[in-house]
Design a protein around this motif. Structure first.
Motif, PDB file in Angstrom:
ATOM      1  N   VAL A  12       0.839  -1.202   0.000  1.00 31.42           N
ATOM      2  CA  VAL A  12       0.000   0.000   0.000  1.00 31.42           C
ATOM      3  C   VAL A  12       0.873   1.252   0.000  1.00 31.42           C
ATOM      4  O   VAL A  12       0.601   2.201  -0.732  1.00 31.42           O
ATOM      5  CB  VAL A  12      -0.973   0.000   1.200  1.00 31.42           C
ATOM      6  CG1 VAL A  12      -1.708   1.330   1.305  1.00 31.42           C
ATOM      7  CG2 VAL A  12      -1.958  -1.152   1.090  1.00 31.42           C
ATOM      8  N   ALA A  13       1.944   1.245   0.789  1.00 30.89           N
ATOM      9  CA  ALA A  13       2.850   2.401   0.808  1.00 30.89           C
ATOM     10  C   ALA A  13       3.418   2.652  -0.583  1.00 30.89           C
ATOM     11  O   ALA A  13       3.471   3.806  -1.042  1.00 30.89           O
ATOM     12  CB  ALA A  13       3.973   2.164   1.819  1.00 30.89           C
ATOM     13  N   GLU A  14       3.793   1.598  -1.269  1.00 29.97           N
ATOM     14  CA  GLU A  14       4.320   1.744  -2.638  1.00 29.97           C
ATOM     15  C   GLU A  14       3.230   2.246  -3.584  1.00 29.97           C
ATOM     16  O   GLU A  14       3.482   3.108  -4.429  1.00 29.97           O
ATOM     17  CB  GLU A  14       4.899   0.421  -3.133  1.00 29.97           C
ATOM     18  CG  GLU A  14       5.431   0.476  -4.549  1.00 29.97           C
ATOM     19  CD  GLU A  14       6.439   1.595  -4.794  1.00 29.97           C
ATOM     20  OE1 GLU A  14       6.410   2.188  -5.898  1.00 29.97           O
ATOM     21  OE2 GLU A  14       7.249   1.903  -3.900  1.00 29.97           O
ATOM     22  N   PRO A  22      -1.106  12.765  -1.679  1.00 32.28           N
ATOM     23  CA  PRO A  22      -0.744  13.881  -0.809  1.00 32.28           C
ATOM     24  C   PRO A  22      -0.421  13.398   0.612  1.00 32.28           C
ATOM     25  O   PRO A  22      -1.018  12.421   1.087  1.00 32.28           O
ATOM     26  CB  PRO A  22      -1.995  14.761  -0.805  1.00 32.28           C
ATOM     27  CG  PRO A  22      -2.755  14.368  -2.030  1.00 32.28           C
ATOM     28  CD  PRO A  22      -2.444  12.915  -2.249  1.00 32.28           C
ATOM     29  N   PRO A  23       0.480  14.073   1.296  1.00 31.42           N
ATOM     30  CA  PRO A  23       0.856  13.660   2.660  1.00 31.42           C
ATOM     31  C   PRO A  23      -0.334  13.552   3.613  1.00 31.42           C
ATOM     32  O   PRO A  23      -0.378  12.649   4.454  1.00 31.42           O
ATOM     33  CB  PRO A  23       1.826  14.759   3.102  1.00 31.42           C
ATOM     34  CG  PRO A  23       2.409  15.274   1.823  1.00 31.42           C
ATOM     35  CD  PRO A  23       1.303  15.184   0.812  1.00 31.42           C
ATOM     36  N   ARG A  24      -1.295  14.441   3.506  1.00 27.91           N
ATOM     37  CA  ARG A  24      -2.475  14.380   4.391  1.00 27.91           C
ATOM     38  C   ARG A  24      -3.240  13.085   4.158  1.00 27.91           C
ATOM     39  O   ARG A  24      -3.714  12.459   5.102  1.00 27.91           O
ATOM     40  CB  ARG A  24      -3.369  15.600   4.148  1.00 27.91           C
ATOM     41  CG  ARG A  24      -4.700  15.626   4.876  1.00 27.91           C
ATOM     42  CD  ARG A  24      -4.683  16.105   6.312  1.00 27.91           C
ATOM     43  NE  ARG A  24      -3.913  17.290   6.556  1.00 27.91           N
ATOM     44  CZ  ARG A  24      -4.400  18.528   6.603  1.00 27.91           C
ATOM     45  NH1 ARG A  24      -5.675  18.760   6.376  1.00 27.91           N
ATOM     46  NH2 ARG A  24      -3.605  19.545   6.871  1.00 27.91           N
ATOM     47  N   LEU A  25      -3.372  12.678   2.905  1.00 28.19           N
ATOM     48  CA  LEU A  25      -4.076  11.435   2.602  1.00 28.19           C
ATOM     49  C   LEU A  25      -3.305  10.231   3.145  1.00 28.19           C
ATOM     50  O   LEU A  25      -3.895   9.322   3.743  1.00 28.19           O
ATOM     51  CB  LEU A  25      -4.295  11.286   1.097  1.00 28.19           C
ATOM     52  CG  LEU A  25      -4.956   9.988   0.638  1.00 28.19           C
ATOM     53  CD1 LEU A  25      -6.338   9.814   1.282  1.00 28.19           C
ATOM     54  CD2 LEU A  25      -5.057   9.961  -0.875  1.00 28.19           C
ATOM     55  N   VAL A  26      -1.998  10.219   2.957  1.00 28.19           N
ATOM     56  CA  VAL A  26      -1.180   9.119   3.481  1.00 28.19           C
ATOM     57  C   VAL A  26      -1.336   9.042   5.000  1.00 28.19           C
ATOM     58  O   VAL A  26      -1.501   7.962   5.568  1.00 28.19           O
ATOM     59  CB  VAL A  26       0.302   9.288   3.075  1.00 28.19           C
ATOM     60  CG1 VAL A  26       1.178   8.235   3.750  1.00 28.19           C
ATOM     61  CG2 VAL A  26       0.448   9.215   1.550  1.00 28.19           C
ATOM     62  N   ALA A  27      -1.312  10.199   5.661  1.00 24.08           N
ATOM     63  CA  ALA A  27      -1.482  10.234   7.115  1.00 24.08           C
ATOM     64  C   ALA A  27      -2.840   9.666   7.510  1.00 24.08           C
ATOM     65  O   ALA A  27      -2.934   8.836   8.421  1.00 24.08           O
ATOM     66  CB  ALA A  27      -1.317  11.668   7.627  1.00 24.08           C
ATOM     67  N   HIS A  28      -3.877  10.107   6.833  1.00 23.34           N
ATOM     68  CA  HIS A  28      -5.223   9.615   7.148  1.00 23.34           C
ATOM     69  C   HIS A  28      -5.299   8.093   6.990  1.00 23.34           C
ATOM     70  O   HIS A  28      -5.785   7.403   7.887  1.00 23.34           O
ATOM     71  CB  HIS A  28      -6.260  10.294   6.247  1.00 23.34           C
ATOM     72  CG  HIS A  28      -7.627   9.706   6.382  1.00 23.34           C
ATOM     73  ND1 HIS A  28      -8.368   9.845   7.537  1.00 23.34           N
ATOM     74  CD2 HIS A  28      -8.364   8.959   5.528  1.00 23.34           C
ATOM     75  CE1 HIS A  28      -9.525   9.202   7.372  1.00 23.34           C
ATOM     76  NE2 HIS A  28      -9.545   8.663   6.172  1.00 23.34           N
ATOM     77  N   LEU A  29      -4.809   7.593   5.889  1.00 23.85           N
ATOM     78  CA  LEU A  29      -4.885   6.152   5.636  1.00 23.85           C
ATOM     79  C   LEU A  29      -4.063   5.373   6.658  1.00 23.85           C
ATOM     80  O   LEU A  29      -4.493   4.302   7.124  1.00 23.85           O
ATOM     81  CB  LEU A  29      -4.455   5.842   4.208  1.00 23.85           C
ATOM     82  CG  LEU A  29      -5.397   6.397   3.125  1.00 23.85           C
ATOM     83  CD1 LEU A  29      -4.792   6.194   1.741  1.00 23.85           C
ATOM     84  CD2 LEU A  29      -6.784   5.781   3.219  1.00 23.85           C
ATOM     85  N   ALA A  30      -2.906   5.884   7.033  1.00 24.54           N
ATOM     86  CA  ALA A  30      -2.082   5.200   8.040  1.00 24.54           C
ATOM     87  C   ALA A  30      -2.787   5.172   9.392  1.00 24.54           C
ATOM     88  O   ALA A  30      -2.752   4.145  10.103  1.00 24.54           O
ATOM     89  CB  ALA A  30      -0.724   5.885   8.153  1.00 24.54           C
TER      90      ALA A  30
END
Length: 185
Positions: A12-14, A22-30
């Motif tokens: 998923v990270a890849e 976007p970083p905000r989306l990555v943060a939310h998903l994490a």
């Protein structure tokens, strides 16, 4: 406050890097994935049968359509749901995993699976949003799986969601510390 995020599954990270999430989306998903881990552990210990991997993957990708509709990162909207499903499908993600991008906000639809409910629950619980209809559906599944009285299943789930909710301010601040847009043009 640290801005270090909990880990996402490597695939998923890849995927998120490859679509320039976007970083905000990555943060939310994490953060939703981290809560889903707690929900999965709890429900598995309670004896509920479901696909653990699917719930984890669904939580980690449910809002990926916001790459296509970035305005929904900071505002309302549901256009990201079909867009996310299409994005995942186009990248070869099997339907049993891609579906969460389109089902995470529709837990009341016919044919909703336990996995759909748990991804939806994690997506609400991460920010301490309690949704009675959604929780009732999870309680019904737990009661049926365990043979407990419904009220006993409710109390167990309520305890879990209360514990998760206590950490919501930290998670919300951590998400907010990440920009809505990527640094790339």
């Amino acid at each position: 406050m640290t801005t270090e995020l909990p880990p996402l599954p490597p695939d998923v990270a890849e995927l998120l890097r490859s679509v320039d999430a976007p970083p905000r989306l990555v943060a939310h998903l994490a953060l939703v994935h981290q809560v889903a881990e707690q929900v999965v552990e709890f429900c598995a210990a309670e004896g509920l049968a479901f696909d653990h991997h699917a719930v984890r993957y669904g939580a980690a990708t449910h809002d990926i359509g916001k790459v296509v509709h970035p305005e929904e990162l900071s505002g309302p909207g549901s256009a990201h749901e079909p867009a996310g499903h299409a994005l995942l499908s186009a990248r070869g993600v099997p339907e049993e995993l891609a579906r969460f991008a389109r089902t995470h906000a529709s837990w009341g639809e016919p044919g909703t699976t336990t996995e759909d409910l748990l991804v939806s629950l994690a997506d609400k619980a991460w920010k301490n949003q309690r949704v009675r209809d959604l929780e009732d559906r999870v309680v019904d599944r737990l009661a049926a799986a365990t043979g407990r009285e419904r009220w006993e299943a409710f109390l167990a789930l309520d305890d879990l969601l209360t514990r998760i909710g206590e950490d919501a301010p930290r998670r919300l601040a951590l998400q907010a510390a990440h920009p809505v847009r990527t640094g790339r043009k």
